[in-house]
Design a protein around this motif. Sequence first.
Motif, PDB file in Angstrom:
ATOM      1  N   SER A  89       0.674  -1.403  -0.089  1.00  0.00           N
ATOM      2  CA  SER A  89       0.106  -0.327  -0.168  1.00  0.00           C
ATOM      3  C   SER A  89       0.584   1.112  -0.305  1.00  0.00           C
ATOM      4  O   SER A  89       0.540   2.632  -0.593  1.00  0.00           O
ATOM      5  N   LYS A  90       1.710   1.315   0.373  1.00  0.00           N
ATOM      6  CA  LYS A  90       3.415   2.388   0.839  1.00  0.00           C
ATOM      7  C   LYS A  90       3.269   2.053  -0.598  1.00  0.00           C
ATOM      8  O   LYS A  90       4.168   3.949  -1.263  1.00  0.00           O
ATOM      9  N   LYS A  91       4.013   1.757  -1.108  1.00  0.00           N
ATOM     10  CA  LYS A  91       4.506   1.462  -2.752  1.00  0.00           C
ATOM     11  C   LYS A  91       3.441   2.234  -3.428  1.00  0.00           C
ATOM     12  O   LYS A  91       3.830   2.969  -4.548  1.00  0.00           O
ATOM     13  N   ARG A  92       1.874   1.840  -3.435  1.00  0.00           N
ATOM     14  CA  ARG A  92       1.202   2.488  -4.062  1.00  0.00           C
ATOM     15  C   ARG A  92       1.066   3.795  -3.821  1.00  0.00           C
ATOM     16  O   ARG A  92       0.669   4.849  -5.160  1.00  0.00           O
ATOM     17  N   MET A  93       0.830   4.613  -2.910  1.00  0.00           N
ATOM     18  CA  MET A  93       1.070   5.492  -2.477  1.00  0.00           C
ATOM     19  C   MET A  93       2.417   6.356  -2.637  1.00  0.00           C
ATOM     20  O   MET A  93       2.127   7.789  -3.024  1.00  0.00           O
ATOM     21  N   LEU A  94       3.355   5.739  -2.963  1.00  0.00           N
ATOM     22  CA  LEU A  94       4.307   6.855  -3.603  1.00  0.00           C
ATOM     23  C   LEU A  94       4.424   6.952  -4.429  1.00  0.00           C
ATOM     24  O   LEU A  94       4.310   8.283  -5.426  1.00  0.00           O
ATOM     25  N   LEU A  95       3.765   5.919  -5.545  1.00  0.00           N
ATOM     26  CA  LEU A  95       3.486   6.341  -7.047  1.00  0.00           C
ATOM     27  C   LEU A  95       2.234   7.482  -7.418  1.00  0.00           C
ATOM     28  O   LEU A  95       2.899   7.717  -8.398  1.00  0.00           O
ATOM     29  N   LEU A  96       1.453   6.938  -6.802  1.00  0.00           N
ATOM     30  CA  LEU A  96      -0.011   7.871  -6.797  1.00  0.00           C
ATOM     31  C   LEU A  96       0.942   9.402  -6.582  1.00  0.00           C
ATOM     32  O   LEU A  96       0.689   9.828  -7.310  1.00  0.00           O
ATOM     33  N   ALA A  97       2.089   9.462  -5.552  1.00  0.00           N
ATOM     34  CA  ALA A  97       2.087  10.953  -5.036  1.00  0.00           C
ATOM     35  C   ALA A  97       2.748  11.531  -6.290  1.00  0.00           C
ATOM     36  O   ALA A  97       3.108  12.368  -6.048  1.00  0.00           O
ATOM     37  N   SER A  98       3.777  10.129  -6.354  1.00  0.00           N
ATOM     38  CA  SER A  98       4.484  10.759  -7.771  1.00  0.00           C
ATOM     39  C   SER A  98       3.598  10.996  -9.129  1.00  0.00           C
ATOM     40  O   SER A  98       4.523  12.328  -9.538  1.00  0.00           O
ATOM     41  N   TYR A  99       2.336  10.878  -9.649  1.00  0.00           N
ATOM     42  CA  TYR A  99       2.004  10.832 -10.489  1.00  0.00           C
ATOM     43  C   TYR A  99       1.819  12.383  -9.933  1.00  0.00           C
ATOM     44  O   TYR A  99       1.049  13.473 -10.948  1.00  0.00           O
ATOM     45  N   VAL A 100       1.653  12.177  -8.695  1.00  0.00           N
ATOM     46  CA  VAL A 100       0.699  14.268  -8.709  1.00  0.00           C
ATOM     47  C   VAL A 100       1.375  15.024  -8.613  1.00  0.00           C
ATOM     48  O   VAL A 100       1.421  15.950  -9.074  1.00  0.00           O
ATOM     49  N   PHE A 101       2.810  14.752  -7.845  1.00  0.00           N
ATOM     50  CA  PHE A 101       4.132  15.104  -8.322  1.00  0.00           C
ATOM     51  C   PHE A 101       4.197  16.327 -10.071  1.00  0.00           C
ATOM     52  O   PHE A 101       4.590  17.378 -10.015  1.00  0.00           O
ATOM     53  N   TYR A 102       4.047  14.981 -10.509  1.00  0.00           N
ATOM     54  CA  TYR A 102       4.481  15.481 -11.737  1.00  0.00           C
ATOM     55  C   TYR A 102       3.299  16.407 -12.169  1.00  0.00           C
ATOM     56  O   TYR A 102       2.666  17.156 -12.871  1.00  0.00           O
ATOM     57  N   GLY A 103       2.008  15.401 -12.408  1.00  0.00           N
ATOM     58  CA  GLY A 103       0.718  16.216 -13.181  1.00  0.00           C
ATOM     59  C   GLY A 103       0.486  16.957 -12.640  1.00  0.00           C
ATOM     60  O   GLY A 103      -0.310  18.040 -13.553  1.00  0.00           O
ATOM     61  N   LEU A 104       0.590  17.631 -11.865  1.00  0.00           N
ATOM     62  CA  LEU A 104       0.341  19.164 -10.701  1.00  0.00           C
ATOM     63  C   LEU A 104       1.396  20.373 -12.249  1.00  0.00           C
ATOM     64  O   LEU A 104       0.561  21.274 -11.944  1.00  0.00           O
ATOM     65  N   TRP A 105       2.061  19.796 -12.772  1.00  0.00           N
ATOM     66  CA  TRP A 105       2.784  20.505 -13.318  1.00  0.00           C
ATOM     67  C   TRP A 105       1.662  20.864 -15.054  1.00  0.00           C
ATOM     68  O   TRP A 105       1.041  21.740 -15.199  1.00  0.00           O
ATOM     69  N   ASN A 106       1.922  20.022 -15.258  1.00  0.00           N
ATOM     70  CA  ASN A 106       0.546  19.519 -16.912  1.00  0.00           C
ATOM     71  C   ASN A 106       0.263  17.990 -16.658  1.00  0.00           C
ATOM     72  O   ASN A 106       0.673  17.222 -16.896  1.00  0.00           O
ATOM     73  N   PRO A 107      -0.949  18.602 -16.843  1.00  0.00           N
ATOM     74  CA  PRO A 107      -1.755  16.042 -16.275  1.00  0.00           C
ATOM     75  C   PRO A 107      -1.881  16.224 -17.514  1.00  0.00           C
ATOM     76  O   PRO A 107      -0.764  14.892 -17.113  1.00  0.00           O
ATOM     77  N   PRO A 108      -1.631  15.863 -18.528  1.00  0.00           N
ATOM     78  CA  PRO A 108      -2.052  15.449 -19.317  1.00  0.00           C
ATOM     79  C   PRO A 108      -0.208  14.460 -19.832  1.00  0.00           C
ATOM     80  O   PRO A 108      -0.574  13.329 -20.500  1.00  0.00           O
ATOM     81  N   LEU A 109       0.178  15.517 -19.232  1.00  0.00           N
ATOM     82  CA  LEU A 109       1.861  14.504 -19.329  1.00  0.00           C
ATOM     83  C   LEU A 109       1.674  13.475 -18.676  1.00  0.00           C
ATOM     84  O   LEU A 109       3.190  12.906 -19.203  1.00  0.00           O
ATOM     85  N   ILE A 110       1.549  13.176 -18.344  1.00  0.00           N
ATOM     86  CA  ILE A 110       1.413  11.860 -17.218  1.00  0.00           C
ATOM     87  C   ILE A 110       1.394  10.822 -18.547  1.00  0.00           C
ATOM     88  O   ILE A 110       1.643   9.593 -17.866  1.00  0.00           O
ATOM     89  N   LEU A 111       0.376  10.532 -19.367  1.00  0.00           N
ATOM     90  CA  LEU A 111       0.154   9.827 -20.390  1.00  0.00           C
ATOM     91  C   LEU A 111       1.529   9.369 -21.265  1.00  0.00           C
ATOM     92  O   LEU A 111       1.643   7.779 -21.425  1.00  0.00           O
ATOM     93  N   LEU A 112       2.353  10.177 -21.380  1.00  0.00           N
ATOM     94  CA  LEU A 112       3.557  10.278 -21.856  1.00  0.00           C
ATOM     95  C   LEU A 112       4.847   9.064 -20.659  1.00  0.00           C
ATOM     96  O   LEU A 112       5.142   7.806 -21.441  1.00  0.00           O
ATOM     97  N   LEU A 113       4.536   9.606 -19.177  1.00  0.00           N
ATOM     98  CA  LEU A 113       5.518   8.546 -18.547  1.00  0.00           C
ATOM     99  C   LEU A 113       4.481   7.171 -18.384  1.00  0.00           C
ATOM    100  O   LEU A 113       5.046   6.349 -18.384  1.00  0.00           O
ATOM    101  N   TRP A 114       3.386   7.140 -18.931  1.00  0.00           N
ATOM    102  CA  TRP A 114       2.420   5.425 -18.239  1.00  0.00           C
ATOM    103  C   TRP A 114       2.550   4.876 -19.652  1.00  0.00           C
ATOM    104  O   TRP A 114       3.349   3.450 -19.399  1.00  0.00           O
ATOM    105  N   ILE A 115       2.599   5.383 -20.953  1.00  0.00           N
ATOM    106  CA  ILE A 115       2.876   4.977 -21.766  1.00  0.00           C
ATOM    107  C   ILE A 115       4.526   3.772 -21.888  1.00  0.00           C
ATOM    108  O   ILE A 115       4.958   3.262 -22.258  1.00  0.00           O
TER     109      ILE A 115
END
Lengths: 471, 345
Positions: free
Chosen positions: A28-54
């Motif tokens: 659960s903590k690792k999931r939280m870290l992953l989610l937090a990392s997406y939030v950390f990145y996505g607060l700049w420009n959310p759509p670009l998380i897609l590139l990370l996912w791909i």
Amino acid sequence: MLFNSLSFIVFLVIVLGFYYSTYFTWISKKRMLLLASYVFYGLWNPPLILLLWISTVVDWTASKRIANAKDKSRRKLWLLLSLVVNLGFLGFFKYGDFVLENFVALVNSFGIAYTARPMDIILPMGISFYTFQTMSYTIDIYKRKAKPSKTFLDFALYVTFFPQLVAGPIVRAKDLITQFYKEKRATSDQFIWGVFLLTIGVFQKVVLADTLLSGVADDVFGSSELLHGVDAWTGTLAFSGQIFFDFAGYSTCAIGIALMLGITLPDNFRYPYGSIGFSDFWKRWHISLSSWLRDYLYIPLGGNRYGITRMYVALMLTMLLGGLWHGAAWTFMVWGGLHGAYLILEKLQKQYLPFQITKWNGVFLAFITFSCVNITWVFFRARSFDTAWQLLKSMFYLQPNGLKILDSFSIIKVCVVIIVLFLCHWMMRNTSLKTLSKKASPWVIGVFWAVLFLLIVIAQGSGEQFIYFQF
Amino acid sequence: MNLKKAFCIALITAVVGVVGWELYWRSQGYIPTIDDNKALWAIQRDRVDTLDTDAVVFLGSSRTLYGIQLDTWEKETGKRPVQLANVGSSPLPVFHDIVANTNYSGTVVVGVAPGLFFSTTYPKAQPWAWPQARVDHHKNRTYVQRLNHQLSLPLQQHLALMSAGEEALDDNIDLKTLLKQIKVGNRIPEGMPPFYKFGRMTTLDRNLQMTDRTVTDTAFAHTITKVWEFIGKTSPAPDKAATMAFFLKDVKAFKARGGHLILMRCPSTYGVRAGENFMLPRQDYWDDLVEQSDVMAYHFEDYPQFKDLKCPEWSHLSAEDAHFFTAELAKLMLADKAIINPQTN
């Protein structure tokens, strides 16, 4: 999100709160870290998380297929897919406009009147870092140098781990993924040391880079006039300090934050301005990139296995591409090319003019190295060859009639900071902050720490972006 | 080395240091202030996208900020206006942004400070670049920038030491400005005289008021007039043709969609007014602008009630006079039906 921002403080406190909560399992903590990392990145420009996912999904799939496939050509095919996707992203987002501009210039040089609308592509923050990181994973699996990640969660966290996501260090899979397998908790000493490193990193960025040096560098590199030699040198020295404090500051923050979570990241800088020679410099400056370029570019290009000429060609190509990695402009290529030339000259000197390095000539050689590195920074910082050339003319002809734009205090300020920086790097070149701190009294460390913090508060940084984010 | 002990020492020293720093600056007369930065501006700009047609938006330069007091305007007209004026700025980029990027068709009052309004359309010139940077910030701001601003507001409102502003004023107390005060030799010619803060944001929706010190301390007010003199002497010649052409194009588009534009000229006095009369005579600039725009216009010199208003530093109204000016101007506009009071209509 920037480390030197209020939102990051709130973000980190929340992440640490969840991370050290006893209610959650390690998964659960690792999931939280992953989610937090997406939030950390996505607060700049959310759509670009897609590139990370791909990038994550492609490299996860490709690496699994490579690990399981027995057929060599299939393994190669999956590796190729990973490289095409990662380099394709990098090529499109980072070099799209550059390629177009040069194509137009080339066509025009043949007398064909052609204009193209700039594509105005947004450069996703940190794309050069995370694509290199994921590529290293897939290549290592292909070369059987690393084992595939045990779970998708571990791999996704490896790609996205927020402390080093946008500006490195570029961490190899074997150094990071394996740390996610077992629950991590920082010891109290690790946690406090992590906070100390975070303070030092923010101090380097906010106080030294942004407050003391960036203004002078901006004024000098932003000037369109032929400057007085003193101004040109001061501006160049200011930038050499700024870029070190900016980038090393980010890496120090990243290492400190990871340590607060009980995770160890490798050093990215080891007092580079105390280097003796250029191969020494590249073992100390942006270590994670230079080792990446060595392992995935220089060695595959032949390295030193096929004779001296081939080695020099490989070295030069590696440095030119390393320059281009920093930015889509010819000036970055020249920066890389100069470093390549320095490295080749150094190898020639070692072959034909070898001499012993003593403690007496060492500091002189370090100073020469530092001065030569400064010249390369002119091309790195200048936005055009005209500006770079103008500055170099001012620096070497000294231009007593050139325009004076810096007041005396600014010159003194930059010189003091750079002299202290150089001497610190020279004295620290064979040791580390950790070793030094072990010998120091808690009072000295405590008061030093408080002074750094106070200066950060007084500097009141405006949350300026780290220079390396644009790479 | 005992890290826990070092941490405790650092914590206690840092807390004592920060409290001491705060108390020191309060003892020097500093009080917490809201920084009029691009993030604060962008919040107000955001409101324009959803405004009704009976709303009023103010554009202009610092004279509009100092001269229009939002509480007084609201009291007189029944509706709180949106304040989008910017210090040291031409209103043209912001008006263009409203015309080009919103559907707003209510009232826009454009404050005309001739030296800035007719200054330039060159994108890199300060009067243009500054407001354009705010327009760009509104368009491009990230979620994290919005969050940072919201988190910084309580600190700005409660700590005097948070005085670093977007405007590089010489009495800011951030490290960069403090170091700038150290003078060694005279290697380069002296630039602009020291420029100090003479106003204070009193609300989060950008109500700016002149400080009492500027009104009562004539020596301090004189430091500001010296800056106006310097700017007057060093500014390039106005570019009437380009600025008028740019503005009139937007005026035409705004009127075509039903927008209501009003031009307003806030008071300036003494040396600044004399300089304006010399460099940008009313009949050549203001009168021509009004005629070509073909909109309602209010010039402070046309109304007897504004005859005795005096600007302490020659260019902006004191808080007391600004309340009077705002109330009287609102009454004039209501009487002319230039604006309506939604509560009484």
